[in-house]
Design an enzyme around this catalytic site. Structure first.
Site, mmCIF file in Angstrom:
data_model
loop_
_atom_site.group_PDB
_atom_site.id
_atom_site.type_symbol
_atom_site.label_atom_id
_atom_site.label_comp_id
_atom_site.label_asym_id
_atom_site.label_seq_id
_atom_site.Cartn_x
_atom_site.Cartn_y
_atom_site.Cartn_z
ATOM 1 N N HIS A 1 83.086 17.383 17.792
ATOM 2 C CA HIS A 1 83.353 18.777 17.425
ATOM 3 C C HIS A 1 84.166 19.515 18.481
ATOM 4 O O HIS A 1 84.680 20.613 18.220
ATOM 5 C CB HIS A 1 82.036 19.522 17.161
ATOM 6 C CG HIS A 1 82.104 20.459 16.005
ATOM 7 N ND1 HIS A 1 83.198 21.270 15.750
ATOM 8 C CD2 HIS A 1 81.222 20.726 15.015
ATOM 9 C CE1 HIS A 1 82.980 21.991 14.672
ATOM 10 N NE2 HIS A 1 81.794 21.682 14.195
ATOM 11 N N ARG A 2 84.309 18.957 19.667
ATOM 12 C CA ARG A 2 85.170 19.579 20.671
ATOM 13 C C ARG A 2 86.636 19.458 20.288
ATOM 14 O O ARG A 2 87.473 20.267 20.705
ATOM 15 C CB ARG A 2 84.949 18.926 22.040
ATOM 16 C CG ARG A 2 83.545 19.074 22.610
ATOM 17 C CD ARG A 2 83.366 18.258 23.865
ATOM 18 N NE ARG A 2 83.595 16.835 23.626
ATOM 19 C CZ ARG A 2 83.537 15.894 24.566
ATOM 20 N NH1 ARG A 2 83.254 16.233 25.817
ATOM 21 N NH2 ARG A 2 83.754 14.630 24.272
#
EC number: 2.3.1.12
Length: 412
Positions: free
Chosen positions: A385-386
């Site tokens: 998700h980064r």
């Protein structure tokens, strides 16, 4: 004059490796280009070729040695007629590294178990001539098969009450330790590949914020086209196309359409890859490797299939070169051949995505308000998700589904 054989660096990042096996023994003649040893790296077993000609005078590092530093002396070649004293003096002058033979020192010995530890038991004596307990406590103790001699009362004058029975747990000091027969198990030392897999995947789960997206794909058209292609090339077994070949090509085309999913995380910047290099998980005897199909989006299905077959064979034979398994921007892990419906794969850092592919199966679906049967395949995207937002992951899966369900789009 003696000639040094050094521990080779098989990749730019390699600092040490395991000397798995010597293919020559002391006293053997060695020619340039001849394979003399096998080195175990974090992903594969690589062959070491001799550069010079001579006699293998001394093996300095024995086989099954772990963590041998790059450029350390592992053996010495000599010319005809050189004295053993000269060889020994040469080794003493040039060798500063001691061998680290593979050992089971960190593993429990088969005959060592906790039963060998002296059992220390503290016995608490009670005056059992008369026990004071409430009627309710007596009924509970009888129901739970608890002996009053083992319970310490908290009521007036040591009287046992309801709460004493409810909170009672048997003393662990009286529980006999049961040892396991060493013949009930076997110990297999962790090889370098298994250690690296453990380290990297633990790091991934602890540091990478995974999220998961799933989608169903109708593969009926894909199976029909695959059957037609394989019939056309029926006489040439090397061109037999697998479902996994189509999956790799569909991922490549989808990454071309959604390039933001073809990226990796860096502390200062996100790296977006210009090339579509796809890692494909392959199970081998010692663990798992991920050979890479480079520039997969630029290849047709036949080229991709032939290349994948060659990579799988090299992986099974432990013959992959570092360039063939290091790198890649996206990984595919397919467990469909085992009948697995779906699963959440662990991201392979520094990549930001891995797609788990499940088995294809006949299911009832609704099409044009009618119930019909279709062959459905589940895929699950694990994303960092980064790097990849939910919308980007969804766009990728929608693009992948489009190519899988309309495979002709991949072939034109």
């Amino acid at each position: 004059m003696p000639i040094k054989i050094l521990m080779p660096a098989l990749s730019p990042t390699m600092t040490e490796g395991n000397l798995a096996r010597w293919l020559k023994k002391e006293g053997d003649k060695v020619n340039p280009g001849e394979v003399i040893a096998e080195i175990e790296t974090d992903k594969a077993t690589m062959e070491v070729e001799a550069v010079d000609e001579g006699i293998l005078a001394k093996i300095v590092i024995p086989q099954n040695s772990q963590n041998v530093p790059v450029n350390s002396l592992i053996a010495v070649l000599s010319e005809e007629g050189e004295e053993k004293t000269d060889i020994d003096a040469f080794i003493a002058k040039n060798n500063s590294v001691s061998p680290s033979p593979k050992t089971d020192a960190n593993l429990p010995k088969p005959h060592e178990n906790i039963a060998n530890v002296e059992e220390q038991v503290t016995v608490i004596k009670h005056d059992v001539s008369r026990i004071f307990a409430s009627p309710l406590a007596k009924r509970l103790a009888k129901m739970r098969n608890i002996r009053f001699e083992s319970v310490k009362g908290s009521g007036p004058h040591g009287r046992i009450v309801k709460q004493d029975i409810l909170s009672y747990t048997p003393s662990t000091a009286h529980n006999k330790i049961v040892s396991r027969n060493p013949e009930e198990y076997r110990l297999v030392p962790n090889n370098n590949i298994r250690k690296i897999i453990a380290k990297r995947l633990l790091e991934s789960k602890q540091t990478v914020p995974h999220f998961y997206l799933s989608i169903e794909c109708n593969v009926d058209k894909l199976l029909d086209i695959r059957e037609d292609i394989n019939k056309f090339f029926s006489e040439d077994k090397s061109t037999r196309i697998s479902v996994n070949d189509f999956i790799i090509l569909a991922v490549a085309k989808a990454l071309q359409e959604v390039p933001n999913a073809n990226a990796s995380w860096g502390e200062d910047a996100i790296r977006y890859y210009n090339n579509v290099d796809i890692s494909v998980a392959v199970a081998i005897e010692n663990g798992l490797v991920t050979p890479i199909v480079k520039n997969a989006n630029q290849k047709n299905i036949l080229e991709l299939s032939r290349e994948m077959k060659a990579l799988i064979k090299k992986a099974k034979d432990n013959k992959l070169t570092p360039e063939e398994f290091q790198g890649g921007g996206f990984t595919i892990s397919n467990l469909g051949m085992y009948g697995i419906k779906n699963f959440n794969a662990i991201i392979n850092p520094p990549q930001s995505c891995i797609m788990g592919v499940g088995a294809s199966a006949k299911r009832a679906i609704v099409k044009n308000d009618q119930i019909t049967i279709a062959t459905i395949m589940d895929v699950t995207l694990s994303a960092d998700h980064r790097v990849v937002d939910g919308a980007v992951g969804a766009e990728f899966l929608v693009a992948f589904k489009k190519f899988i369900e309309s495979p002709v789009l991949m072939l034109i």
